[in-house]
Design a protein around this motif. Structure first.
Motif, short mmCIF file in Angstrom:
data_model
loop_
_atom_site.label_atom_id
_atom_site.label_comp_id
_atom_site.label_asym_id
_atom_site.label_seq_id
_atom_site.Cartn_x
_atom_site.Cartn_y
_atom_site.Cartn_z
N PHE A 103 0.84 -1.20 0.00
CA PHE A 103 0.00 0.00 0.00
C PHE A 103 0.88 1.25 0.00
CE2 PHE A 103 -3.26 -2.97 1.49
CZ PHE A 103 -4.28 -2.61 0.63
N LEU A 104 2.01 1.15 0.71
CA LEU A 104 2.98 2.25 0.67
C LEU A 104 3.44 2.49 -0.76
CD1 LEU A 104 5.34 3.62 2.93
CD2 LEU A 104 6.63 2.39 1.24
N LEU A 136 -7.35 3.97 8.61
CA LEU A 136 -6.35 4.87 9.19
C LEU A 136 -4.95 4.29 9.02
CD1 LEU A 136 -7.87 6.20 12.54
CD2 LEU A 136 -7.23 7.53 10.52
N GLY A 137 -4.85 2.97 9.24
CA GLY A 137 -3.55 2.31 9.09
C GLY A 137 -3.01 2.48 7.68
N ILE A 138 -3.90 2.31 6.70
CA ILE A 138 -3.47 2.45 5.30
C ILE A 138 -3.18 3.91 4.98
CG2 ILE A 138 -4.13 2.06 2.88
CD1 ILE A 138 -3.68 -0.52 4.39
N GLY A 198 4.33 7.21 2.09
CA GLY A 198 4.69 6.99 0.70
C GLY A 198 4.83 8.30 -0.06
N THR A 199 3.87 9.20 0.14
CA THR A 199 3.94 10.48 -0.56
C THR A 199 5.17 11.27 -0.16
OG1 THR A 199 1.56 10.47 -0.40
CG2 THR A 199 2.56 12.48 -1.18
N LEU A 200 5.48 11.28 1.14
CA LEU A 200 6.65 12.03 1.60
C LEU A 200 7.94 11.41 1.06
CD1 LEU A 200 5.54 12.73 5.26
CD2 LEU A 200 5.81 14.40 3.44
N LEU A 201 7.92 10.10 0.86
CA LEU A 201 9.12 9.43 0.34
C LEU A 201 9.44 9.86 -1.08
CD1 LEU A 201 8.88 5.67 1.41
CD2 LEU A 201 10.77 7.22 1.87
N GLU A 252 8.83 -2.90 -6.04
CA GLU A 252 9.27 -3.75 -4.94
C GLU A 252 9.57 -2.94 -3.68
OE1 GLU A 252 9.66 -7.20 -5.07
OE2 GLU A 252 8.82 -7.22 -7.09
N VAL A 253 9.31 -1.64 -3.71
CA VAL A 253 9.73 -0.79 -2.60
C VAL A 253 9.11 -1.25 -1.27
CG1 VAL A 253 7.90 0.95 -2.74
CG2 VAL A 253 10.14 1.62 -1.96
#
Lengths: 293, 336
Positions: A43-44, A201-203, A210-213, A222-223
């Motif tokens: 999901f990330l 909330l967990g997702i 993910g967005t900040l990454l 594969e991240v």
């Protein structure tokens, strides 16, 4: 030497904060529903791709994209909860474990199918690749701004979630559901809705992470593998179901990874994290802050 | 005793008469390479048998004993590496290398898995997964065993003794088939022996098993040793078949998962589970890979992922379709 070591510690803590947010999402889902969401890292990955395509196709910077990706992930999670997770909860535990794992594999390979395995990197973001110089303990150290932003954002999101769970009425209902579903239901709490909320909330947490990454990290299908495994280790070290534990666990993992890579063989730093995990799980399965399962 | 003896003599015949389905399956498998004759079809059949074999091996610890191990690829790799390196370094024949690999895998598993036997359910699953990843990372960075470059086996004239065949894949098929038959017989034996009852007791409830005097840790170790021994043997077959091994191809997390998913899809803890799961999964994987644009496009593993999710609709596996009362009735009618 000491200058370099400080640099390594700073880097470890910054990464640790990001791992912590991923771990917090994982531990929230576990704590409330008792489901280990092994698709978490994938999901990330979806979050990073969401931010990436927003930036590439619509020219929306990841910082603004955050406001779109996070709610989108929340809604996606609602849909997945309704269609699959309700069934996974009822399945025998190990079947549930394999099912979430399978969901992750499906998403990961769907990304392979749709977007190929290429490494991608976003250039020209608002934060760019600025570096600030700070002096700590008499030495000069460099901190990458996008990484600092990701770590700060992750900590802020964790704090917000913590406040939500500890201080609001809904948050308390979540806690009650985590403690005892039947008792919570008898108190008039709609536990089904609480499950849905916890999952989404967990997702949403990994949507933020993910967005900040995407501001500084490579984007590829594969991240998620590394992130979910590290988050799992962080959650185990902190104790399953404990948010403070996940936060501290995440920071510890970040430190182990960067300091271990600095002192030992860099190529084996992930093996070191897993080794710490095995030792903790064998010696103290309940983690530092959790309770035995 | 005297009266029991004739019964024991007659037993094999009773076995075949009662289980002619075994004989049918065996006959079909023996004839299969002559029905489908293309090299790719042979490759798929070898893959199916190899994973049926691996599934049976996993089933001993994961299915019957209920300890879901997710790090079996490491032992598969240890088997592949041991036989290959022993041949290259000492000129040891791969058949002996296969046994040596099995023994080494048992030793490694005893050291690293034993502490994990205290863990339950998910903790055990994740701990074995982490251990498998550690072994893979160690092999990737271990110069002596070829590191990330892997090991290339030297080409030898083809013969059974050399365990290499170049003109046809058939010998690999029959070697794997023989091993499959062996492990099938072994699991059949275990299922009906005291050991099998101990293992299933541990699966049902560890506390209850312990209270009945079963040494839980010991029998978990026994089951795990059987399991990794055969897993390592399959590793040697793989190495001799492909003639090139590296950590990415023999030790990935995906292989660990497949080894577990094959029996679970078929029906974990049943004799026929791996035999049902392997053809369905491996045929789907190999053909989707061949038809839909090769590896890397991910369709093959999308199928695996979807099947893993689909297990929740049928937690007992595909075998449960053959175990319902309606099927039994139908079966009785067929048999007359």
């Amino acid at each position: 030497m000491s200058e370099l070591f400080t640099q390594v510690v700073i880097d470890g803590l910054l990464w640790g904060a990001i791992y912590a947010l991923v771990a917090v999402g994982l531990t929230l889902i576990w704590g409330v529903m008792g489901v280990l969401n092994l698709a978490h890292g994938d999901f990330l990955m979806l979050g990073t791709f969401g931010a990436y395509w927003l930036a590439i196709l619509l020219g929306i910077d990841p910082l603004i994209g955050l406001l779109i990706v996070t709610p989108a992930m929340f809604i996606l999670a609602l849909g997945i909860y309704k269609s699959l997770i309700t069934r996974i909860i009822k399945a025998p535990r190990l079947t549930a474990l394999l099912a979430t794992f399978g969901m992750g594999i499906f998403l990961r390979n769907l990304a392979h199918f749709l977007w190929t395995a290429d490494y991608r990197l976003l250039g020209d973001t608002l934060v760019g690749d600025r570096v600030i110089t700070v002096s700590i303990l008499g030495g000069t150290n460099f901190i990458s701004v996008p990484k600092l932003l990701a770590a700060g954002g992750s900590l802020a999101a964790t704090a917000l979630l913590y406040w939500f769970i500890k201080r609001t009425k809904t948050g308390r209902a979540l806690q009650a559901t985590a403690m005892n579903r039947q008792a919570a239901a008898l108190m008039g709490i709609d536990t089904e809705r609480m499950y849905m909320l916890a999952y989404s909330l967990g997702i949403a947490c990994v949507g933020v992470a993910g967005t900040l990454l995407t501001n500084f990290f490579i984007i590829f299908p594969e991240v998620g593998v590394m992130f979910v495994l590290f988050a799992l280790v962080a959650v185990t070290i902190g104790g399953f179901g404990s948010i403070q534990g996940a936060l501290i666990g995440g920071l510890i993992i970040g430190l182990i990874e960067s300091v271990g890579g600095f002192v030992g063989i860099p190529a084996l730093k992930q093996a070191l994290v897993f080794a710490v995990f095995v030792i903790v799980v064998v010696l103290r399965p309940q983690g530092l802050f959790g309770w035995a399962d | 005793m005297g009266r029991l003896k004739p019964l024991m003599v007659r037993q094999p015949r009773i076995f075949w008469r009662k289980n002619y389905i075994f004989a049918l399956a065996l006959a079909l498998l023996l004839a299969l390479p002559f029905i489908f004759t293309a090299r790719f079809q042979h490759h798929v059949m070898i893959k199916v048998l190899m994973f049926a074999f691996l599934g049976c091996a996993w089933n001993i610890i994961g299915g019957y004993t209920g300890q879901v191990a997710l790090g079996h690829a490491a032992f598969f790799g240890i088997g592949a590496y041991t036989s290959s390196l022993c041949y290259i370094w000492f000129g040891l024949n791969p058949w002996f290398g296969m046994l040596l690999g099995g023994i080494l895998a048992v030793a490694v598993s005893a050291v690293i898995n034993y502490p994990c036997f205290r863990l339950h359910g998910r903790y055990f699953a994740i701990a074995t997964l982490a251990l498998g990843e550690i072994i893979r990372l160690l092999f990737t960075n271990w110069r002596l065993v070829g590191g990330a470059l892997g090991v290339r086996l030297p080409l030898l004239p083809e013969s059974l003794w050399n365990f290499q065949f170049h003109t046809t894949k058939l010998p690999y098929y029959y070697i794997t088939l023989v091993l499959c038959a062996l492990i099938f017989a072994l699991v059949y034996k275990i299922e009906r022996s005291k050991l099998g009852f101990y293992l299933r007791a541990i699966k049902e409830s560890e506390e209850a098993a312990r209270s009945l005097g079963i040494d839980v840790a010991k029998y978990k170790l026994v089951a795990m040793s059987f399991s990794v021994f055969f897993t390592a043997m399959a590793g040697t077959i793989y190495a001799q078949y492909i003639l090139y091994i590296d950590p990415i191809s023999v030790m990935p997390l995906m292989t660990s998962l497949l080894i577990c998913v094959v029996p679970v899809v078929g029906g974990a803890g049943t004799l026929w589970g791996p035999a049902l799961g392997a053809p369905i999964l491996m045929v789907a994987i190999e053909y989707s890979r061949a038809w839909l644009g090769g590896g890397g496009r991910g369709v093959d593993y999308m199928i695996v992922g979807a099947m893993m999710v689909a297990i929740i609709f049928r937690p007992a596996g595909l075998i449960s379709f053959f175990q319902g009362p309606r099927f039994r009735q139908w079966w009785k009618r067929i048999r007359g």
